[in-house]
Scaffold this motif. Structure first.
Motif, PDB file in Angstrom:
ATOM      1  N   GLN A   1       0.822  -1.202   0.000  1.00  0.00           N
ATOM      2  CA  GLN A   1       0.000   0.000   0.000  1.00  0.00           C
ATOM      3  C   GLN A   1       0.865   1.265   0.000  1.00  0.00           C
ATOM      4  O   GLN A   1       0.530   2.259  -0.651  1.00  0.00           O
ATOM      5  N   ASP A   2       1.974   1.217   0.706  1.00  0.00           N
ATOM      6  CA  ASP A   2       2.881   2.365   0.719  1.00  0.00           C
ATOM      7  C   ASP A   2       3.467   2.600  -0.671  1.00  0.00           C
ATOM      8  O   ASP A   2       3.581   3.747  -1.122  1.00  0.00           O
ATOM      9  N   PHE A   3       3.824   1.531  -1.353  1.00  0.00           N
ATOM     10  CA  PHE A   3       4.360   1.648  -2.708  1.00  0.00           C
ATOM     11  C   PHE A   3       3.320   2.260  -3.645  1.00  0.00           C
ATOM     12  O   PHE A   3       3.615   3.170  -4.416  1.00  0.00           O
ATOM     13  N   LEU A   4       2.073   1.777  -3.542  1.00  0.00           N
ATOM     14  CA  LEU A   4       1.002   2.241  -4.422  1.00  0.00           C
ATOM     15  C   LEU A   4       0.634   3.696  -4.180  1.00  0.00           C
ATOM     16  O   LEU A   4       0.477   4.469  -5.135  1.00  0.00           O
ATOM     17  N   HIS A   5       0.485   4.065  -2.918  1.00  0.00           N
ATOM     18  CA  HIS A   5      -0.154   5.335  -2.597  1.00  0.00           C
ATOM     19  C   HIS A   5       0.790   6.425  -2.090  1.00  0.00           C
ATOM     20  O   HIS A   5       0.386   7.590  -2.011  1.00  0.00           O
ATOM     21  N   SER A   6       2.021   6.055  -1.764  1.00  0.00           N
ATOM     22  CA  SER A   6       2.955   7.041  -1.247  1.00  0.00           C
ATOM     23  C   SER A   6       4.197   7.172  -2.111  1.00  0.00           C
ATOM     24  O   SER A   6       4.551   8.270  -2.556  1.00  0.00           O
ATOM     25  N   LEU A   7       4.870   6.043  -2.369  1.00  0.00           N
ATOM     26  CA  LEU A   7       6.148   6.124  -3.070  1.00  0.00           C
ATOM     27  C   LEU A   7       5.996   6.483  -4.546  1.00  0.00           C
ATOM     28  O   LEU A   7       6.559   7.474  -5.010  1.00  0.00           O
ATOM     29  N   VAL A   8       5.255   5.692  -5.302  1.00  0.00           N
ATOM     30  CA  VAL A   8       5.163   5.927  -6.751  1.00  0.00           C
ATOM     31  C   VAL A   8       4.599   7.302  -7.095  1.00  0.00           C
ATOM     32  O   VAL A   8       5.137   7.994  -7.970  1.00  0.00           O
ATOM     33  N   PRO A   9       3.515   7.765  -6.424  1.00  0.00           N
ATOM     34  CA  PRO A   9       2.977   9.089  -6.783  1.00  0.00           C
ATOM     35  C   PRO A   9       3.990  10.223  -6.694  1.00  0.00           C
ATOM     36  O   PRO A   9       3.873  11.221  -7.413  1.00  0.00           O
ATOM     37  N   LYS A  10       5.021  10.080  -5.847  1.00  0.00           N
ATOM     38  CA  LYS A  10       6.061  11.104  -5.743  1.00  0.00           C
ATOM     39  C   LYS A  10       6.798  11.318  -7.064  1.00  0.00           C
ATOM     40  O   LYS A  10       7.328  12.401  -7.327  1.00  0.00           O
ATOM     41  N   TYR A  11       6.852  10.259  -7.872  1.00  0.00           N
ATOM     42  CA  TYR A  11       7.693  10.288  -9.069  1.00  0.00           C
ATOM     43  C   TYR A  11       6.889  10.376 -10.370  1.00  0.00           C
ATOM     44  O   TYR A  11       7.469  10.376 -11.457  1.00  0.00           O
TER      45      TYR A  11
END
Length: 248
Positions: A29-39
């Protein structure tokens, strides 16, 4: 049986509330909603590796970002089941054997590499997709996780039967054997360096739900991860994410 399992999961969730935030972050969930959107940015050329029928960007989000999205998956049926308009181009290929054209601004590879036998070849394939300065965003379960070790040891039929009994809602998401070759933080750093990919962000997660069906087992697993982390730090992560930048 269902009521008993649900009660054990409830106890596991209640116990988790006592733990530090670091120990409660769900990696996927962190990858989907926090990490990727940053980039994500406007007008990117994005390669979705292994997304198949579940591409990272919906057609609507893709259109809003004016992104060009190329899908790579070893299974043509998976690619064929993606929502219409998800991909501008697709390749039916094993990423470990694929040679890209170095045009990608961004590569997303989510929970894929644990299913690849030749992870060293996969890293070479991922690097070949990227332009200099391009980013690879990778999420993967760790081979060091106890559930991964059990996954490797258990026969496929027994594993599927057990998961079907304990997690009936996840049946449709199973069916791909996992090998976890080189899927550790140390292993990824080594392969990244060999392919001129430089880590610019690393995230480590220390939770999974595999043992929550039986609270005593969940408690013992939590204790094991705690002790493992004292001695081996990030190598104790259950799952992890890397953001890798391709050098010139």
């Amino acid at each position: 049986m269902g009521r008993i399992v649900n009660s054990q999961r409830w106890l596991s969730r209640q116990f988790d509330k006592l733990l530090p935030e670091k120990c409660r972050v769900d990696g996927n969930q962190d990858f989907l909603h926090s990490l990727v959107p940053k980039y994500l940015g406007q007008g990117l050329t994005l390669y979705d590796v292994g997304g198949g029928k579940n591409p990272f960007l919906s057609p609507q989000r893709k259109a809003a970002l004016e992104a060009r999205v190329i899908g790579i998956d070893i299974n043509p049926d998976e690619l064929g089941r993606a929502p219409a308009g998800s991909y501008d181009q697709v390749f039916v290929a094993d990423i470990a054997e694929f040679q890209g054209s170095g045009e990608a601004d961004l590569v997303i590879c989510q929970a894929v590499l644990e299913h690849v036998r030749d992870v060293e070849g996969a890293f070479t394939g991922l690097a070949s997709l990227l332009k200099p300065g391009g980013l690879a965003l990778i999420f993967v379960p760790s081979r060091n996780a106890l559930f991964a070790r059990l996954n490797i040891l258990l026969p496929e039929k027994a594993k599927k039967a057990l998961l079907s009994a304990l997690y009936p809602d996840s049946r449709k998401n199973r069916g791909f054997p996992a090998f976890y070759n080189s899927c550790t933080p140390a292993g990824f750093k080594d392969l990244a360096a060999r392919n001129h990919l430089h880590p610019i962000e690393e995230r480590y997660y220390f939770i999974s739900s595999y043992f929550s069906f039986f609270f005593p087992a969940y408690l013992l697993w939590r204790l094991w991860v705690f002790v493992f982390h004292i001695f081996y730090r990030e190598q104790a992560a259950e799952t992890f994410s890397f953001v890798l930048r391709k050098g010139n």
